[in-house]
Design a protein around this motif. Structure first.
Motif, PDB file in Angstrom:
ATOM      1  N   GLN A 193       3.920 -38.162 -18.824  1.00  0.00           N
ATOM      2  CA  GLN A 193       3.528 -39.309 -18.007  1.00  0.00           C
ATOM      3  C   GLN A 193       4.255 -39.358 -16.660  1.00  0.00           C
ATOM      4  OE1 GLN A 193       0.946 -41.363 -18.748  1.00  0.00           O
ATOM      5  NE2 GLN A 193       0.672 -39.913 -20.432  1.00  0.00           N
ATOM      6  N   GLY A 194       4.799 -38.234 -16.245  1.00  0.00           N
ATOM      7  CA  GLY A 194       5.439 -38.152 -14.934  1.00  0.00           C
ATOM      8  C   GLY A 194       6.694 -38.988 -14.813  1.00  0.00           C
ATOM      9  N   ASN A 195       7.458 -39.074 -15.909  1.00  0.00           N
ATOM     10  CA  ASN A 195       8.728 -39.806 -15.948  1.00  0.00           C
ATOM     11  C   ASN A 195       8.547 -41.309 -15.711  1.00  0.00           C
ATOM     12  OD1 ASN A 195       9.513 -37.152 -16.084  1.00  0.00           O
ATOM     13  ND2 ASN A 195      11.168 -37.348 -14.622  1.00  0.00           N
ATOM     14  N   SER A 196       7.437 -41.844 -16.161  1.00  0.00           N
ATOM     15  CA  SER A 196       7.181 -43.275 -16.035  1.00  0.00           C
ATOM     16  C   SER A 196       7.544 -43.992 -17.336  1.00  0.00           C
ATOM     17  CB  SER A 196       5.706 -43.524 -15.715  1.00  0.00           C
ATOM     18  OG  SER A 196       5.407 -44.897 -15.801  1.00  0.00           O
ATOM     19  N   LEU A 197       8.547 -44.864 -17.258  1.00  0.00           N
ATOM     20  CA  LEU A 197       8.948 -45.645 -18.432  1.00  0.00           C
ATOM     21  C   LEU A 197       7.808 -46.532 -18.924  1.00  0.00           C
ATOM     22  CD1 LEU A 197      12.513 -46.785 -17.353  1.00  0.00           C
ATOM     23  CD2 LEU A 197      11.963 -45.344 -19.309  1.00  0.00           C
ATOM     24  N   GLU A 198       7.153 -47.205 -17.978  1.00  0.00           N
ATOM     25  CA  GLU A 198       6.104 -48.146 -18.353  1.00  0.00           C
ATOM     26  C   GLU A 198       4.914 -47.444 -18.995  1.00  0.00           C
ATOM     27  OE1 GLU A 198       7.558 -48.057 -15.308  1.00  0.00           O
ATOM     28  OE2 GLU A 198       8.845 -49.815 -15.564  1.00  0.00           O
ATOM     29  N   ALA A 199       4.496 -46.341 -18.405  1.00  0.00           N
ATOM     30  CA  ALA A 199       3.365 -45.598 -18.969  1.00  0.00           C
ATOM     31  C   ALA A 199       3.714 -45.050 -20.349  1.00  0.00           C
ATOM     32  CB  ALA A 199       2.951 -44.463 -18.035  1.00  0.00           C
ATOM     33  N   THR A 200       4.934 -44.577 -20.507  1.00  0.00           N
ATOM     34  CA  THR A 200       5.373 -44.061 -21.806  1.00  0.00           C
ATOM     35  C   THR A 200       5.372 -45.177 -22.838  1.00  0.00           C
ATOM     36  OG1 THR A 200       6.735 -42.400 -20.708  1.00  0.00           O
ATOM     37  CG2 THR A 200       7.256 -42.891 -23.017  1.00  0.00           C
ATOM     38  N   ALA A 201       5.907 -46.322 -22.470  1.00  0.00           N
ATOM     39  CA  ALA A 201       5.940 -47.462 -23.391  1.00  0.00           C
ATOM     40  C   ALA A 201       4.525 -47.868 -23.803  1.00  0.00           C
ATOM     41  CB  ALA A 201       6.668 -48.641 -22.732  1.00  0.00           C
ATOM     42  N   ARG A 202       3.604 -47.907 -22.855  1.00  0.00           N
ATOM     43  CA  ARG A 202       2.202 -48.261 -23.185  1.00  0.00           C
ATOM     44  C   ARG A 202       1.584 -47.237 -24.123  1.00  0.00           C
ATOM     45  NH1 ARG A 202       2.038 -49.538 -17.776  1.00  0.00           N
ATOM     46  NH2 ARG A 202       0.958 -47.616 -17.245  1.00  0.00           N
ATOM     47  N   MET A 203       1.812 -45.962 -23.841  1.00  0.00           N
ATOM     48  CA  MET A 203       1.227 -44.905 -24.673  1.00  0.00           C
ATOM     49  C   MET A 203       1.768 -44.950 -26.109  1.00  0.00           C
ATOM     50  SD  MET A 203      -0.914 -43.001 -22.868  1.00  0.00           S
ATOM     51  CE  MET A 203      -1.003 -41.493 -23.768  1.00  0.00           C
ATOM     52  N   LEU A 204       3.039 -45.316 -26.245  1.00  0.00           N
ATOM     53  CA  LEU A 204       3.678 -45.314 -27.563  1.00  0.00           C
ATOM     54  C   LEU A 204       3.669 -46.692 -28.228  1.00  0.00           C
ATOM     55  CD1 LEU A 204       6.762 -43.052 -26.773  1.00  0.00           C
ATOM     56  CD2 LEU A 204       4.628 -42.399 -27.908  1.00  0.00           C
ATOM     57  N   PHE A 205       3.151 -47.694 -27.522  1.00  0.00           N
ATOM     58  CA  PHE A 205       3.102 -49.065 -28.045  1.00  0.00           C
ATOM     59  C   PHE A 205       4.489 -49.588 -28.388  1.00  0.00           C
ATOM     60  CE2 PHE A 205      -0.966 -47.035 -29.134  1.00  0.00           C
ATOM     61  CZ  PHE A 205      -1.830 -47.847 -28.408  1.00  0.00           C
ATOM     62  N   VAL A 206       5.440 -49.355 -27.480  1.00  0.00           N
ATOM     63  CA  VAL A 206       6.807 -49.853 -27.642  1.00  0.00           C
ATOM     64  C   VAL A 206       7.244 -50.532 -26.345  1.00  0.00           C
ATOM     65  CG1 VAL A 206       7.454 -48.088 -29.353  1.00  0.00           C
ATOM     66  CG2 VAL A 206       7.906 -47.676 -26.924  1.00  0.00           C
ATOM     67  N   HIS A 207       8.348 -51.231 -26.409  1.00  0.00           N
ATOM     68  CA  HIS A 207       8.922 -51.888 -25.236  1.00  0.00           C
ATOM     69  C   HIS A 207       9.592 -50.840 -24.347  1.00  0.00           C
ATOM     70  CE1 HIS A 207      11.511 -54.564 -22.876  1.00  0.00           C
ATOM     71  NE2 HIS A 207      10.642 -55.520 -23.220  1.00  0.00           N
ATOM     72  N   PRO A 208       9.564 -51.023 -23.022  1.00  0.00           N
ATOM     73  CA  PRO A 208      10.249 -50.066 -22.139  1.00  0.00           C
ATOM     74  C   PRO A 208      11.725 -49.869 -22.480  1.00  0.00           C
ATOM     75  CG  PRO A 208       8.799 -51.446 -20.838  1.00  0.00           C
ATOM     76  CD  PRO A 208       8.792 -52.009 -22.241  1.00  0.00           C
ATOM     77  N   ASN A 209      12.387 -50.904 -22.989  1.00  0.00           N
ATOM     78  CA  ASN A 209      13.792 -50.747 -23.383  1.00  0.00           C
ATOM     79  C   ASN A 209      13.944 -49.761 -24.539  1.00  0.00           C
ATOM     80  OD1 ASN A 209      14.759 -52.430 -21.414  1.00  0.00           O
ATOM     81  ND2 ASN A 209      14.880 -54.224 -22.739  1.00  0.00           N
ATOM     82  N   THR A 210      12.949 -49.711 -25.407  1.00  0.00           N
ATOM     83  CA  THR A 210      12.965 -48.732 -26.499  1.00  0.00           C
ATOM     84  C   THR A 210      12.884 -47.325 -25.931  1.00  0.00           C
ATOM     85  OG1 THR A 210      11.924 -50.329 -27.982  1.00  0.00           O
ATOM     86  CG2 THR A 210      11.800 -48.001 -28.622  1.00  0.00           C
ATOM     87  N   VAL A 211      12.043 -47.151 -24.928  1.00  0.00           N
ATOM     88  CA  VAL A 211      11.928 -45.845 -24.268  1.00  0.00           C
ATOM     89  C   VAL A 211      13.262 -45.491 -23.631  1.00  0.00           C
ATOM     90  CG1 VAL A 211      10.775 -44.535 -22.438  1.00  0.00           C
ATOM     91  CG2 VAL A 211       9.452 -46.098 -23.881  1.00  0.00           C
ATOM     92  N   ARG A 212      13.875 -46.433 -22.918  1.00  0.00           N
ATOM     93  CA  ARG A 212      15.182 -46.175 -22.291  1.00  0.00           C
ATOM     94  C   ARG A 212      16.218 -45.744 -23.329  1.00  0.00           C
ATOM     95  NH1 ARG A 212      13.585 -50.806 -19.498  1.00  0.00           N
ATOM     96  NH2 ARG A 212      13.259 -50.420 -17.283  1.00  0.00           N
ATOM     97  N   TYR A 213      16.271 -46.460 -24.424  1.00  0.00           N
ATOM     98  CA  TYR A 213      17.235 -46.140 -25.482  1.00  0.00           C
ATOM     99  C   TYR A 213      17.000 -44.718 -26.011  1.00  0.00           C
ATOM    100  CZ  TYR A 213      19.284 -45.774 -30.082  1.00  0.00           C
ATOM    101  OH  TYR A 213      19.960 -45.307 -31.170  1.00  0.00           O
TER     102      TYR A 213
END
Length: 99
Positions: free
Chosen positions: A43-63
């Motif tokens: 997703q081109g290093n996008s936290l928000e796009a990753t969170a949407r794709m995985l159905f998780v909160h962006p903080n989960t992606v950060r962690y």
């Protein structure tokens, strides 16, 4: 320093090192960790796009990305780190298909 380049140039020891020291720790970290790193890079290093794709909160992606960096020594958000991680994931997946 040129581990991924050496692997791409056909150096089997570099390929094995990518698999053993980068892919395997991610793999042992669980499917969610590996999926997060892969999706983040796709997703081109996008936290928000990753969170949407995985159905998780962006903080989960950060962690999870911090955890991946702790396990491998490579930061997925860094250009070089992302490249090394991506190549390790590709080689790791290929090696698992062969077994």
């Amino acid at each position: 320093a040129l581990l991924p380049e050496r692997a791409l140039d056909g150096d089997d020891s570099a390929r094995v090192e990518l698999i053993e020291h980068i892919y395997e720790p991610l793999h042992r970290g669980g499917a969610a960790l590996l999926d997060t790193v892969t999706t983040y890079l796709e997703q081109g290093n996008s936290l928000e796009a990753t969170a949407r794709m995985l159905f998780v909160h962006p903080n989960t992606v950060r962690y999870r990305l911090r955890r991946a960096a702790e396990l491998t020594g490579f930061n997925p958000g860094d250009g070089r780190g992302g490249f090394v991680l991506w190549l390790a994931i590709v080689y790791g997946r290929l090696s698992h298909k062969q077994t």
